[in-house]
Design a protein around this motif. Sequence first.
Motif, short mmCIF file in Angstrom:
data_model
loop_
_atom_site.label_atom_id
_atom_site.label_comp_id
_atom_site.label_asym_id
_atom_site.label_seq_id
_atom_site.Cartn_x
_atom_site.Cartn_y
_atom_site.Cartn_z
N GLY A 70 20.18 5.64 3.81
CA GLY A 70 20.07 6.74 4.77
C GLY A 70 18.88 6.61 5.70
N GLN A 71 17.97 5.69 5.42
CA GLN A 71 16.82 5.46 6.30
C GLN A 71 17.30 4.89 7.64
OE1 GLN A 71 15.32 3.06 3.09
NE2 GLN A 71 13.32 4.06 3.23
N THR A 72 16.53 5.16 8.68
CA THR A 72 16.88 4.68 10.01
C THR A 72 15.67 4.05 10.68
OG1 THR A 72 16.37 6.81 11.06
CG2 THR A 72 18.65 6.46 10.32
N ALA A 73 15.93 3.26 11.70
CA ALA A 73 14.85 2.65 12.48
C ALA A 73 15.33 2.40 13.90
CB ALA A 73 14.39 1.34 11.85
N VAL A 74 14.39 2.45 14.82
CA VAL A 74 14.67 2.12 16.22
C VAL A 74 13.81 0.93 16.59
CG1 VAL A 74 14.43 2.88 18.62
CG2 VAL A 74 15.33 4.46 16.89
N LEU A 75 14.45 -0.06 17.24
CA LEU A 75 13.68 -1.20 17.74
C LEU A 75 13.76 -1.23 19.26
CD1 LEU A 75 15.45 -3.93 18.76
CD2 LEU A 75 16.04 -3.97 16.36
N GLU A 76 12.67 -1.65 19.87
CA GLU A 76 12.59 -1.76 21.33
C GLU A 76 12.01 -3.11 21.70
OE1 GLU A 76 11.90 2.67 23.08
OE2 GLU A 76 10.14 1.70 22.20
N VAL A 77 12.68 -3.79 22.61
CA VAL A 77 12.16 -5.05 23.15
C VAL A 77 12.00 -4.86 24.65
CG1 VAL A 77 12.46 -7.53 23.34
CG2 VAL A 77 13.46 -6.31 21.39
N TYR A 78 10.75 -4.95 25.10
CA TYR A 78 10.43 -4.69 26.50
C TYR A 78 10.56 -5.97 27.31
CZ TYR A 78 8.41 -0.92 23.79
OH TYR A 78 8.23 0.09 22.88
N ARG A 89 0.83 -1.20 0.00
CA ARG A 89 0.00 0.00 0.00
C ARG A 89 0.87 1.26 0.00
NH1 ARG A 89 -2.98 -3.20 3.52
NH2 ARG A 89 -2.09 -2.23 5.36
N ILE A 90 1.92 1.26 0.79
CA ILE A 90 2.81 2.43 0.83
C ILE A 90 3.52 2.60 -0.50
CG2 ILE A 90 4.91 3.34 1.91
CD1 ILE A 90 3.99 2.03 4.52
N ALA A 91 3.98 1.49 -1.08
CA ALA A 91 4.66 1.57 -2.38
C ALA A 91 3.72 2.04 -3.48
CB ALA A 91 5.25 0.22 -2.74
N ALA A 92 2.47 1.54 -3.46
CA ALA A 92 1.50 1.93 -4.49
C ALA A 92 1.17 3.41 -4.44
CB ALA A 92 0.22 1.10 -4.33
N ALA A 93 1.24 3.99 -3.23
CA ALA A 93 0.97 5.43 -3.07
C ALA A 93 2.19 6.28 -3.45
CB ALA A 93 0.56 5.73 -1.64
N GLY A 94 3.31 5.62 -3.74
CA GLY A 94 4.52 6.35 -4.13
C GLY A 94 5.20 7.07 -2.98
N GLU A 95 4.95 6.60 -1.76
CA GLU A 95 5.53 7.28 -0.59
C GLU A 95 6.96 6.83 -0.34
OE1 GLU A 95 3.09 7.41 2.95
OE2 GLU A 95 1.30 6.90 1.77
N LYS A 96 7.75 7.75 0.21
CA LYS A 96 9.12 7.45 0.60
C LYS A 96 9.17 7.37 2.13
CE LYS A 96 13.80 9.35 0.66
NZ LYS A 96 14.45 8.07 0.40
N ALA A 140 7.24 6.39 9.29
CA ALA A 140 7.03 7.79 8.93
C ALA A 140 7.50 8.01 7.50
CB ALA A 140 7.80 8.70 9.88
N SER A 141 6.63 8.58 6.68
CA SER A 141 6.96 8.80 5.27
C SER A 141 6.85 10.28 4.93
CB SER A 141 6.02 8.00 4.36
OG SER A 141 4.76 8.64 4.28
N ASP A 142 7.08 10.60 3.67
CA ASP A 142 6.97 12.00 3.23
C ASP A 142 5.52 12.44 3.12
OD1 ASP A 142 6.47 10.26 1.15
OD2 ASP A 142 7.53 11.43 -0.37
N VAL A 143 4.57 11.51 3.36
CA VAL A 143 3.15 11.84 3.29
C VAL A 143 2.48 11.77 4.66
CG1 VAL A 143 0.93 11.11 2.34
CG2 VAL A 143 2.96 11.12 0.88
N GLY A 144 2.87 10.81 5.47
CA GLY A 144 2.21 10.66 6.76
C GLY A 144 2.85 9.57 7.59
N VAL A 145 2.08 9.10 8.57
CA VAL A 145 2.55 8.07 9.49
C VAL A 145 1.63 6.86 9.37
CG1 VAL A 145 2.97 7.47 11.90
CG2 VAL A 145 3.51 9.77 11.08
N HIS A 146 2.24 5.68 9.30
CA HIS A 146 1.48 4.44 9.12
C HIS A 146 1.79 3.50 10.27
CE1 HIS A 146 0.59 5.65 4.96
NE2 HIS A 146 1.83 6.11 4.96
N HIS A 147 0.77 2.81 10.76
CA HIS A 147 0.95 1.93 11.91
C HIS A 147 0.44 0.53 11.57
CE1 HIS A 147 1.47 0.82 16.10
NE2 HIS A 147 0.25 0.32 16.09
#
Length: 305
Positions: free
Chosen positions: A197-205, A139-146, A217-224
């Motif tokens: 150049g993309q980054t990510a944070v992972l958390e294990v509780y 879905r994110i790829a089809a919308a052309g989001e980065k 987080a993309s150039d258009v919005g936030v997806h969960h």
Amino acid sequence: MANLRVGIVDIETSHPSAWIPILQEMGCEVHGIYDSGRRFSRQEVEAFARRHQVEQVYGHLGDLAEAVDVGVILSCSWDEHLPLARPFVERDKPVLVDKPIVGSVRDARTLLAWEKAGRVISGGSSLRFSSKLRGFTERIAAAGEKIFSAHVGCSGHPFYYGTHLTSLLVGLLGPEIVSVRHLSSDPWRAELRWQSGQTAVLEVYPRGEVPFFLTAASDVGVHHLAITDVEQLYRDYLGVLIPHLGEGKAPLPLKELLRADLSLIAALESQMQAGGWVSLDRLTAESPAWSGRAFAREYFSSQHK
């Protein structure tokens, strides 16, 4: 899938009892079980086999490897994965290795050498093959989001469950993770950086029952995305891997699957170096390893409480 004979190695975790019915529904013959005896007695293993309509319990792993078409390695300790996979590899039988596939660079290199020699090895985290993740990324790829960055989390052991999170990230952003740094230990937190150049944070509780989640987080919005249906995860996973292995091929390059484990090995090395960035390309056979045997002792102890 009819007549594909599958051999199960070790029933130490919850996965065998969850996977065997799915394999049988797929038309596979779960022909036999070999168990290392670290958690259960021979009598308990035989009772497990009867409950799940598995024909035979083998006392010698080589005999099971000889009798089946595909081996499924489910040992709780990832330190045992290579010795348990070897009899199948030596007989040129495809092998599915449960997550984490390996806990050391040395073991990763051995598996890659086996693959280069023509052996078929796959497995790792079920989340890498999740239909929900695939739909999310499509879905994110089809919308052309980065996508700029991501945050993933769950609860549990930082390596045993953290490999699910790095697998999610590889599915979202690709396998080209170049460096990792450790951020904190409670919760266990690390930052990953991609070649793009993309980054990510992972958390294990360490406590609680936090489901697998991903926020991008993309150039258009936030997806969960939250993944809570474990049975569907297993169906997605086995539904992709077993048909491929039955045809003598792997759905993804082993190098890509191992990236999830190697990222956490880099994070462990960073933790030992006070949080500095560690390049995955600089990992060596002497890099620190996550101890599967230590985890298994803790896991077995927790099951008796």
